[in-house]
Scaffold this active site. Structure first.
Site, mmCIF file in Angstrom:
data_model
loop_
_atom_site.group_PDB
_atom_site.id
_atom_site.type_symbol
_atom_site.label_atom_id
_atom_site.label_comp_id
_atom_site.label_asym_id
_atom_site.label_seq_id
_atom_site.Cartn_x
_atom_site.Cartn_y
_atom_site.Cartn_z
ATOM 1 N N SER A 7 0.824 -1.212 0.000
ATOM 2 C CA SER A 7 0.000 0.000 0.000
ATOM 3 C C SER A 7 0.859 1.263 0.000
ATOM 4 O O SER A 7 1.698 1.463 0.888
ATOM 5 C CB SER A 7 -0.911 -0.071 1.239
ATOM 6 O OG SER A 7 -1.056 1.180 1.854
HETATM 7 N N1 LIG Z 1 -6.789 8.055 2.036
HETATM 8 C C1 LIG Z 1 -6.373 6.844 2.725
HETATM 9 C C2 LIG Z 1 -6.425 5.697 1.739
HETATM 10 C C3 LIG Z 1 -6.103 4.388 2.426
HETATM 11 C C4 LIG Z 1 -6.465 3.204 1.549
HETATM 12 O O1 LIG Z 1 -7.388 3.257 0.730
HETATM 13 N N2 LIG Z 1 -5.730 2.115 1.741
HETATM 14 C C5 LIG Z 1 -6.026 0.919 0.996
HETATM 15 C C6 LIG Z 1 -4.733 0.204 0.654
HETATM 16 S S1 LIG Z 1 -3.720 1.206 -0.383
HETATM 17 C C7 LIG Z 1 -6.887 0.026 1.877
HETATM 18 O O2 LIG Z 1 -6.679 -0.041 3.060
HETATM 19 N N3 LIG Z 1 -7.882 -0.661 1.291
HETATM 20 C C8 LIG Z 1 -8.748 -1.539 2.013
HETATM 21 C C9 LIG Z 1 -10.135 -0.999 2.156
HETATM 22 O O3 LIG Z 1 -10.391 0.153 1.754
HETATM 23 O O4 LIG Z 1 -11.005 -1.733 2.643
HETATM 24 C C10 LIG Z 1 -4.962 7.027 3.281
HETATM 25 O O5 LIG Z 1 -4.197 7.786 2.692
HETATM 26 O O6 LIG Z 1 -4.646 6.421 4.317
#
Ligand SMILES: N[C@@H](CCC(=O)N[C@@H](CS)C(=O)NCC(=O)O)C(=O)O
Length: 219
Positions: free
Chosen positions: A11
């Site tokens: 990520s």
């Molecule tokens: N705007 C958030 C985005 C975080 C995000 O979307 N992370 C993804 C991985 S890159 C995630 O955790 N996805 C799982 C989900 O949304 O359930 C940040 O910068 O922390």
């Protein structure tokens, strides 16, 4: 007491926070979250972060998610006078602006990744155009600067560098953005922790894509 960092190695937002932690030498307990195995949907994780995203930190009883807010917090808490998140209001505003632009890139990258990498289809042209419109703005902001906002490395660089790693992965052609390209090529090489955090072997990428596809099909 070390900061707990819940993260996924793949990520970008997690990697941006990890770079900040390494840059500031903050003691950390790394807690790996396997998104492709649904770790982030478990009740105990959702209790800590109802948005079920990585990264999330837990610092001495304080939980926080959203990577850019975490980076700002870590600088405020552990390096309030450092250059990574300058105190001077105008300098700080320029950093915040770039963090906000970077936040807009996240969903665009996510859509491209879902289409190209997980579904294995060509992304619609407007997806690529939207992303490139943001890169064009960044290209102008960077201009002749060495770092994104001027002469000093800030968390805007770290956040945008982590996002920038996806350009190569997704084969986004950035050659028309000469300042952006020069900045990325030069600055990532200056950071001693960059490769260890952000580089994946072909095998690791393939395994991640295969698991991601299988997880997407199961849902
Ligand atoms: N705007 C958030 C985005 C975080 C995000 O979307 N992370 C993804 C991985 S890159 C995630 O955790 N996805 C799982 C989900 O949304 O359930 C940040 O910068 O922390």
């Amino acid at each position: 007491m070390p900061v707990d960092l819940y993260y996924s190695r793949y990520s970008g937002p997690s990697r941006a926070v990890l770079m900040t932690i390494r840059h500031l030498n903050i003691p950390v307990n790394l807690k790996r979250v396997h998104l492709n195995e649904g770790d982030h949907m478990k009740p105990e994780y959702i209790k800590m972060n109802p948005a079920h995203t990585v990264p999330t930190i837990h610092d001495n009883g304080f939980s926080l998610w959203e990577s850019r807010a975490i980076m700002q917090y870590l600088c405020n808490q552990y390096a309030p006078d450092g250059q990574l998140y300058p105190r001077e209001p105008k300098k700080r505003a320029l950093v915040d602006r770039c963090l906000n632009i970077d936040m807009g890139l996240g969903p665009q990258i996510g859509e491209l990744m879902r289409a190209k990498t997980f579904a294995g289809v060509d992304p619609p042209q407007d997806m690529v155009t939207n992303l490139k419109n943001n890169l064009k703005v960044l290209d102008v902001i960077i201009g002749a600067n060495h770092y994104v906002t001027g002469d000093e490395l800030t968390i805007a660089d770290l956040s945008l560098l982590a996002t920038g790693t996806y350009m190569d992965w997704l084969e986004v052609d950035v050659s028309e953005f000469a300042n952006y390209k020069r900045w990325y090529t030069t600055v990532h090489k200056e950071l001693p922790y960059f490769h260890q955090i952000n580089t994946f072997s072909q095998e690791e990428r393939e395994a991640m894509v295969a698991k991601g596809r299988a997880y997407a099909l199961k849902k």
